[in-house]
Design a protein around this motif. Structure first.
Motif, PDB file in Angstrom:
ATOM      1  N   GLN A   9      11.404  23.928  23.600  1.00  0.00           N
ATOM      2  CA  GLN A   9      11.854  24.976  22.691  1.00  0.00           C
ATOM      3  C   GLN A   9      12.319  24.429  21.349  1.00  0.00           C
ATOM      4  OE1 GLN A   9      11.832  28.566  23.323  1.00  0.00           O
ATOM      5  NE2 GLN A   9      10.284  27.567  24.575  1.00  0.00           N
ATOM      6  N   ARG A  11      11.526  20.888  18.573  1.00  0.00           N
ATOM      7  CA  ARG A  11      10.635  19.736  18.334  1.00  0.00           C
ATOM      8  C   ARG A  11      11.225  18.478  18.958  1.00  0.00           C
ATOM      9  NH1 ARG A  11       7.050  21.987  15.101  1.00  0.00           N
ATOM     10  NH2 ARG A  11       7.725  23.521  13.586  1.00  0.00           N
ATOM     11  N   ARG A 118       6.518  35.610  16.816  1.00  0.00           N
ATOM     12  CA  ARG A 118       6.827  34.369  16.113  1.00  0.00           C
ATOM     13  C   ARG A 118       7.317  33.288  17.077  1.00  0.00           C
ATOM     14  NH1 ARG A 118       5.508  33.260  11.015  1.00  0.00           N
ATOM     15  NH2 ARG A 118       7.463  32.211  10.771  1.00  0.00           N
ATOM     16  N   TRP A 119       8.093  33.672  18.083  1.00  0.00           N
ATOM     17  CA  TRP A 119       8.583  32.720  19.073  1.00  0.00           C
ATOM     18  C   TRP A 119       7.404  32.147  19.855  1.00  0.00           C
ATOM     19  CZ3 TRP A 119      12.842  34.216  23.161  1.00  0.00           C
ATOM     20  CH2 TRP A 119      13.272  33.068  23.830  1.00  0.00           C
ATOM     21  N   ARG A 121       4.326  31.832  18.791  1.00  0.00           N
ATOM     22  CA  ARG A 121       3.604  30.915  17.882  1.00  0.00           C
ATOM     23  C   ARG A 121       4.335  29.586  17.753  1.00  0.00           C
ATOM     24  NH1 ARG A 121       2.160  34.693  12.762  1.00  0.00           N
ATOM     25  NH2 ARG A 121       0.518  35.920  13.719  1.00  0.00           N
ATOM     26  N   LEU A 122       5.652  29.646  17.534  1.00  0.00           N
ATOM     27  CA  LEU A 122       6.435  28.416  17.373  1.00  0.00           C
ATOM     28  C   LEU A 122       6.430  27.601  18.662  1.00  0.00           C
ATOM     29  CD1 LEU A 122       8.291  26.603  15.698  1.00  0.00           C
ATOM     30  CD2 LEU A 122      10.211  28.025  16.465  1.00  0.00           C
ATOM     31  N   THR A 123       6.580  28.256  19.802  1.00  0.00           N
ATOM     32  CA  THR A 123       6.554  27.552  21.089  1.00  0.00           C
ATOM     33  C   THR A 123       5.208  26.859  21.282  1.00  0.00           C
ATOM     34  OG1 THR A 123       8.142  29.098  22.024  1.00  0.00           O
ATOM     35  CG2 THR A 123       6.845  27.807  23.583  1.00  0.00           C
ATOM     36  N   ASP A 124       4.124  27.540  20.914  1.00  0.00           N
ATOM     37  CA  ASP A 124       2.790  26.941  21.003  1.00  0.00           C
ATOM     38  C   ASP A 124       2.684  25.723  20.089  1.00  0.00           C
ATOM     39  OD1 ASP A 124      -0.105  26.976  21.743  1.00  0.00           O
ATOM     40  OD2 ASP A 124      -0.283  27.307  19.581  1.00  0.00           O
ATOM     41  N   GLU A 125       3.196  25.843  18.873  1.00  0.00           N
ATOM     42  CA  GLU A 125       3.158  24.725  17.930  1.00  0.00           C
ATOM     43  C   GLU A 125       3.955  23.535  18.460  1.00  0.00           C
ATOM     44  OE1 GLU A 125       5.158  23.921  13.661  1.00  0.00           O
ATOM     45  OE2 GLU A 125       4.012  25.787  13.795  1.00  0.00           O
ATOM     46  N   ILE A 126       5.146  23.803  18.993  1.00  0.00           N
ATOM     47  CA  ILE A 126       6.004  22.739  19.515  1.00  0.00           C
ATOM     48  C   ILE A 126       5.343  22.045  20.707  1.00  0.00           C
ATOM     49  CG2 ILE A 126       8.176  22.311  20.736  1.00  0.00           C
ATOM     50  CD1 ILE A 126       9.424  24.498  18.923  1.00  0.00           C
ATOM     51  N   PRO A 132      -1.168  30.368  21.781  1.00  0.00           N
ATOM     52  CA  PRO A 132       0.078  31.139  21.686  1.00  0.00           C
ATOM     53  C   PRO A 132       0.100  32.355  22.614  1.00  0.00           C
ATOM     54  CG  PRO A 132      -1.219  31.365  19.679  1.00  0.00           C
ATOM     55  CD  PRO A 132      -1.881  30.327  20.517  1.00  0.00           C
TER      56      PRO A 132
END
Length: 165
Positions: A9, A11, A118-119, A121-126, A132
């Motif tokens: 959750q 980086r 957005r969460w 997307r960010l979780t996928d990026e991390i 996502p």
């Protein structure tokens, strides 16, 4: 945080990391105490009956929120939120400016959906999975536990005996 697999959750977070998200252990503890991640209703019922049972976990979550978003939203000269310490029986209170609170109330259905997307997307990026939608499905999953509606039914059946004055 209670998924069957580890989902970072922040980086640099990984299983066994020396610096995990601040309340990962608290969420895992709540899930253990209540019998699983979908047992929010059990927590709410138990909080009424045993209010101090969750003090340690709730205090950690409250401190994390205060030290994170409450302290750092806005700027040093113009903070958005305020914090009001409580007494020994409370965790304190976070203050939200009236105009922001009214906007949250008016647009909560859009805000909630936007935050979830957005969460995901960010979780996928991390987690570097390039999927996502996988996290969106987890974030939108409904609890599988059946709710105990017996108390509500009892109140409703008793309300037929009440009279308005």
């Amino acid at each position: 945080m209670t998924a069957s697999e580890y989902i970072a959750q922040i980086r640099g977070e990984y299983p066994g990391t020396p610096k995990p998200i601040a309340f990962r252990s608290a969420i895992a503890e709540l899930a253990t105490i209540t019998g699983g991640p979908s047992s929010l209703y059990n927590i709410l019922r138990d909080l009424k009956e045993n209010p101090h049972h969750y003090d340690g976990v709730l205090r950690l979550i409250a401190q994390t929120i205060r030290k994170g978003p409450v302290t750092h939203a806005g700027s040093i000269n113009a903070p958005i939120f305020t914090y009001h310490p409580g007494n020994s029986e409370t965790f304190g209170w976070g203050g939200v400016p009236t105009d922001i609170w009214l906007d949250i109330c008016r647009f909560e259905h859009w805000i909630e959906d936007s935050i979830i997307v957005r969460w995901a997307r960010l979780t996928d990026e991390i987690n570097r999975t390039a999927n996502p939608g996988r996290y969106l499905a987890l974030l939108m999953a409904s609890p599988q536990d059946e709710r105990d509606t017996s108390e509500v039914r009892q109140v409703l059946s008793n309300s037929h005996n009440l009279q308005c004055v």
